[in-house]
Design a protein around this motif. Sequence first.
Motif, PDB file in Angstrom:
ATOM      1  N   ALA A  32       0.856  -1.182   0.000  1.00  0.00           N
ATOM      2  CA  ALA A  32       0.000   0.000   0.000  1.00  0.00           C
ATOM      3  C   ALA A  32       0.895   1.237   0.000  1.00  0.00           C
ATOM      4  O   ALA A  32       2.077   1.162   0.284  1.00  0.00           O
ATOM      5  CB  ALA A  32      -0.886  -0.008   1.237  1.00  0.00           C
ATOM      6  N   GLY A  33       0.327   2.364  -0.312  1.00  0.00           N
ATOM      7  CA  GLY A  33       1.093   3.600  -0.268  1.00  0.00           C
ATOM      8  C   GLY A  33       1.124   4.300  -1.599  1.00  0.00           C
ATOM      9  O   GLY A  33       0.528   3.881  -2.575  1.00  0.00           O
ATOM     10  N   ARG A  34       1.880   5.365  -1.645  1.00  0.00           N
ATOM     11  CA  ARG A  34       1.931   6.180  -2.846  1.00  0.00           C
ATOM     12  C   ARG A  34       3.268   6.035  -3.552  1.00  0.00           C
ATOM     13  O   ARG A  34       4.233   5.545  -2.978  1.00  0.00           O
ATOM     14  CB  ARG A  34       1.673   7.639  -2.486  1.00  0.00           C
ATOM     15  CG  ARG A  34       2.676   8.231  -1.562  1.00  0.00           C
ATOM     16  CD  ARG A  34       2.245   9.636  -1.125  1.00  0.00           C
ATOM     17  NE  ARG A  34       3.006  10.044   0.017  1.00  0.00           N
ATOM     18  CZ  ARG A  34       4.256  10.492  -0.038  1.00  0.00           C
ATOM     19  NH1 ARG A  34       4.852  10.622  -1.194  1.00  0.00           N
ATOM     20  NH2 ARG A  34       4.891  10.836   1.046  1.00  0.00           N
ATOM     21  N   VAL A  35       3.297   6.457  -4.775  1.00  0.00           N
ATOM     22  CA  VAL A  35       4.503   6.432  -5.598  1.00  0.00           C
ATOM     23  C   VAL A  35       5.073   7.836  -5.624  1.00  0.00           C
ATOM     24  O   VAL A  35       4.357   8.791  -5.907  1.00  0.00           O
ATOM     25  CB  VAL A  35       4.175   5.951  -7.025  1.00  0.00           C
ATOM     26  CG1 VAL A  35       5.390   6.048  -7.920  1.00  0.00           C
ATOM     27  CG2 VAL A  35       3.627   4.541  -6.991  1.00  0.00           C
ATOM     28  N   ALA A  36       6.357   7.976  -5.324  1.00  0.00           N
ATOM     29  CA  ALA A  36       6.994   9.285  -5.307  1.00  0.00           C
ATOM     30  C   ALA A  36       7.616   9.641  -6.659  1.00  0.00           C
ATOM     31  O   ALA A  36       7.671  10.809  -7.024  1.00  0.00           O
ATOM     32  CB  ALA A  36       8.068   9.342  -4.224  1.00  0.00           C
ATOM     33  N   LEU A  52       9.305   4.418  -4.039  1.00  0.00           N
ATOM     34  CA  LEU A  52       8.210   4.408  -3.074  1.00  0.00           C
ATOM     35  C   LEU A  52       8.686   5.005  -1.754  1.00  0.00           C
ATOM     36  O   LEU A  52       9.739   4.614  -1.244  1.00  0.00           O
ATOM     37  CB  LEU A  52       7.723   2.978  -2.826  1.00  0.00           C
ATOM     38  CG  LEU A  52       7.209   2.243  -4.056  1.00  0.00           C
ATOM     39  CD1 LEU A  52       6.915   0.784  -3.724  1.00  0.00           C
ATOM     40  CD2 LEU A  52       5.976   2.920  -4.586  1.00  0.00           C
ATOM     41  N   SER A  79      13.458   4.699   1.824  1.00  0.00           N
ATOM     42  CA  SER A  79      12.525   5.639   1.226  1.00  0.00           C
ATOM     43  C   SER A  79      13.042   6.142  -0.119  1.00  0.00           C
ATOM     44  O   SER A  79      14.047   6.832  -0.189  1.00  0.00           O
ATOM     45  CB  SER A  79      12.326   6.820   2.181  1.00  0.00           C
ATOM     46  OG  SER A  79      11.489   7.767   1.608  1.00  0.00           O
ATOM     47  N   ASP A  99      11.923  11.402   1.531  1.00  0.00           N
ATOM     48  CA  ASP A  99      10.572  11.751   1.116  1.00  0.00           C
ATOM     49  C   ASP A  99      10.302  13.206   1.484  1.00  0.00           C
ATOM     50  O   ASP A  99      10.486  13.593   2.621  1.00  0.00           O
ATOM     51  CB  ASP A  99       9.578  10.824   1.807  1.00  0.00           C
ATOM     52  CG  ASP A  99       8.165  10.997   1.306  1.00  0.00           C
ATOM     53  OD1 ASP A  99       7.970  11.668   0.273  1.00  0.00           O
ATOM     54  OD2 ASP A  99       7.263  10.447   1.933  1.00  0.00           O
ATOM     55  N   GLY A 104       2.979  11.691   6.606  1.00  0.00           N
ATOM     56  CA  GLY A 104       2.187  10.566   6.139  1.00  0.00           C
ATOM     57  C   GLY A 104       2.981   9.283   6.116  1.00  0.00           C
ATOM     58  O   GLY A 104       4.152   9.259   5.780  1.00  0.00           O
TER      59      GLY A 104
END
Length: 107
Positions: A32-36, A52, A79, A99, A104
Amino acid sequence: MGAFAAPTSRTATPSPNLLHGLTWRNLGPFRAGRVAAVSGAIGQPGVFYMGLPLGGVWKTTSAGETWFPIFDDVKDVSSGGAVEVAPSDPNVIYAGMGDLVTGGGMK
């Protein structure tokens, strides 16, 4: 008048059968999570790298069907905040760790 026409009441409604044959599927690492960050390799169709914030840097050679981590041996940093493939050599990957978004998904 601009380059875009304003929508009218005559805007066509797509046919309900348009998306009938499509099915949902997961792409990317099972996390789960977002893509940077995302970067592709010039001249290598289907090869992409993804950073990520809570999962390091991952690579696909199947246009996103399957992914594998490329930083498994690096335990001090997890990260991935930026990733770029060198235009001169697709075997050279630049990864910026960290990040920029705070607050978050902290480990």
